[in-house]
Design an enzyme around this catalytic site. Sequence first.
Site, mmCIF file in Angstrom:
data_model
loop_
_atom_site.group_PDB
_atom_site.id
_atom_site.type_symbol
_atom_site.label_atom_id
_atom_site.label_comp_id
_atom_site.label_asym_id
_atom_site.label_seq_id
_atom_site.Cartn_x
_atom_site.Cartn_y
_atom_site.Cartn_z
ATOM 1 C CB CYS A 4 115.266 -89.158 -52.079
ATOM 2 S SG CYS A 4 115.269 -88.655 -53.803
ATOM 3 C CG HIS A 16 118.593 -84.260 -52.548
ATOM 4 N ND1 HIS A 16 118.848 -85.289 -51.675
ATOM 5 C CD2 HIS A 16 117.458 -84.610 -53.213
ATOM 6 C CE1 HIS A 16 117.916 -86.222 -51.805
ATOM 7 N NE2 HIS A 16 117.062 -85.848 -52.732
#
Lengths: 484, 399
Positions: B88, B344
């Site tokens: 991420c 996200h």
Amino acid sequence: MTSIIAFGAYVPRRRLQREAAVASLSWFNAALAAHARGERAIAGWDEDAITMAVEAARDCVGEGARQTVRKLILASTSLPYADRQNAGIVKEALNLPDAVGALDVTGSQRAGTSALIAALESAGSGNAVLCVAAERRRAKVASEAELNYGDGGAAILVGTGPGLADLIGHHSHTIDFADHFRATDQPFDYEWEGRWIRDEGYAKIVPAAIGAALESFGVGADAIDRFVMAAPIRGIDKSVAKAAGIKAEAVQDNLQDRLGTAGCAQPLILLAHALETAAPGELLLVAAFGQGCDTLLFRVTDAIGTRAANMGVSGWLDRRKAEDNYIRHLYFAGALTLDGGMRAEADQRTPPSMLYRHRRSLLALIGGRCTKTGTIQFPPSQISVAQNERAIGTQEEYPLAERRARIATFTADSLVYTPDPPGCYGLVEFEGGGRMTVDFTDVDAETLEVGQPMRMMFRIKRNDVDRGFKHYFWKAVPDYRAEA
Amino acid sequence: MASGIKDRVAILGMGCSRFGERWDMDANGLMVEAFMEAIEDAGIDVTQIDAAWLGVGLDTTSIGPSGVPLSVALRLPNIPCTKVENYCASGTESFRGAVYAVASGAADIALAMGVEKLKDTGYGGLPARPRGAFPDATLANSTAPGQFAQIASAYSAKHGIPRDDLKRAIAHVSVKSHANGAKNPKAHLRKPITEEQAIGAPMIAEPLGLFDCCGVSDGAACAIVTTPEIARRLGKTDLVTVKALQVAASNGWEAEGSGWDGSYFHTTRIASARAYKEAGITNPQKEISLTEVHDCFSITELVTMEDLGLSEEGRAVHDVMDGKFDADGAIPCQIDGGLKCFGHPIGASGIRMIYENYLQLLGRAGERQRETPPVNALSHNLGGFPNLNICAVAIVGMH
């Protein structure tokens, strides 16, 4: 003298309440009400004959004594592999030396006792043989078998004495009496009429075999102190004993109401259970029915009073969780398809080349210890994980499977796919060093806490149903011997 | 330590797509949307870009391998395109590639793109994906929320904070982000929630409920960077420069060694200490005036406040409840809604954070603009799991 050196057992934690199953099934088959009494042991989704054999063997033989084992015999009619030695997987999980013989014994309800006879025959001076039997038989939904079978295993270590019980003799009859059968490619037993099995099978074959055996041993039936026989037909053990001239009080608890009948493992489970309370000098007769009859006679020795503590059948039976959710039982038993969502679609393939390369870590839970820093880690690595000390090539094997551990972090995950949600896992730290983030099993999510003592158990991690491959690894369970 | 890159690279332009369930677009369209805003902001022509980086977290579900998809989507003039992947933290990693190219002098103008197309998986949450043959054979059968939820159990035990008190504090974290996200037209989730809603939401991974988890979104974000000198030559007057850009990767110590107690992020402490040093910051509580942190889960944000030195150890619960990190607090965190509500899209998130800090520094953040524009703004982009991760910290500020 060939003797039983040690014994152990394993019974899975969940116990299906027969009443709950019958309540769901009686609309379909009212006659099942006759089987509503008590409970049966049911394996978790992540258990099979191999994992239960490993646990029974661990209960029987401590880490140190395993180095004396020269042969491992595994008996079961529910082995996961037709061609990949099942005993070989048990051998790896037990961290037995490579120089060990291994044998799968199967094909009959006598497989457990036949394996024990083979073990006793091949044991010699300095050659201990470990005989393990475990069973997880499938049964058709709404069958009597579904209610009466049980899952579990037992392990008997035999060798030349001194032991806990000396072998007086053994005897076998082989007769093709097809009371039931299960074809190689079939999941379920096909059973003939119970009255015929009782009257033509048990009543005629077993007393005759016992009589022949006792005659060859030179022992009278009335001298038998404990008589062990599985009783898949209610009361059959008592009627066989009577017909064989064995006194009624010698008949041991057949565990039908607490465990069920664990197939070919049942005689060994009952033998282990009887030994737990046996007194020196007692004569213990084991009979097993299945296309004939095996008979074994032991005399309990003085050493029985000083044997090492283990869980044993009684300890495992006491570690129980009542299961009254029949649907969950069906799912765990593979009898029901539930929608696990798309997360359940993930490929579960395990590369055998990787598994072989890491078999010590994956199957025996061997970690590494840095000989320079003393750091213990899992998995072992070329360069030590010790901070600020990147020692290269210093790792020695460090077994972790028998170490107790404590929970450092945990969660109960409702998002992950597992047949037994929520998925519980966390970081555990081993006493003496080493840590891993690992799946928990046999837990109640709401009771987890940081610091909780745990132990490791050998379980199925992934079941690759597409290819018929089970990947085994270790999981943490609440320490079942915390008080010990 | 090397002299670092403080003030050697300026942001020439930035762009960010609308985040959310972009059923209308695949990754290419999202990249174009972010790029069009960035290149207009930069005031240059595509042919002036010398090199490009692409950050993607889950390339197999999203875009496929290599840097080629970026070159194709933007029809770049056959310049070098490099795909980077660091879980991420891929977005900040992409930004780092472009910044380092400019700082080294190898490129005058470089582009960083981060993108993720997640909503073609068919289910909520992040897609499960392989972690390698041996890790998959040993590591717990887990999800992202379950991995991060474990921080809460260790944090509670270490600091003696009852589970329900911690649950209320992390609820406050999410309530704050929802309030902020409501003011952000590009945010995925734009509905305010209450503390009671957050606490009472369905459990995902004990103790994290639905509102403790960030949005799973499609989106892209883009940065175009150059030297301060070229930026001025191109007519830029208010310059946002990179003050620090640091990455710290786990080496297995947390997961396999001994000493880590599971209650904090080891790499965040290391990366932030290095970043403060690179930026010349000695008192972050005084010198950092705005943060965008990797609030993949509410507990991550809470603990990160301590790891960044913005709360004293064991005090984050109190600081959160006191409103220190609210939009009107001393050091606002996720003033744009954060991962929680802006969304996200994995590869885009690191650049999205820098995008918000850039807007706030320049006073261009619209309804959510901080009254006094910040001096130094920090972004914290974490990839992986608490016990095995990669942490990127970027500090940008006015030149």
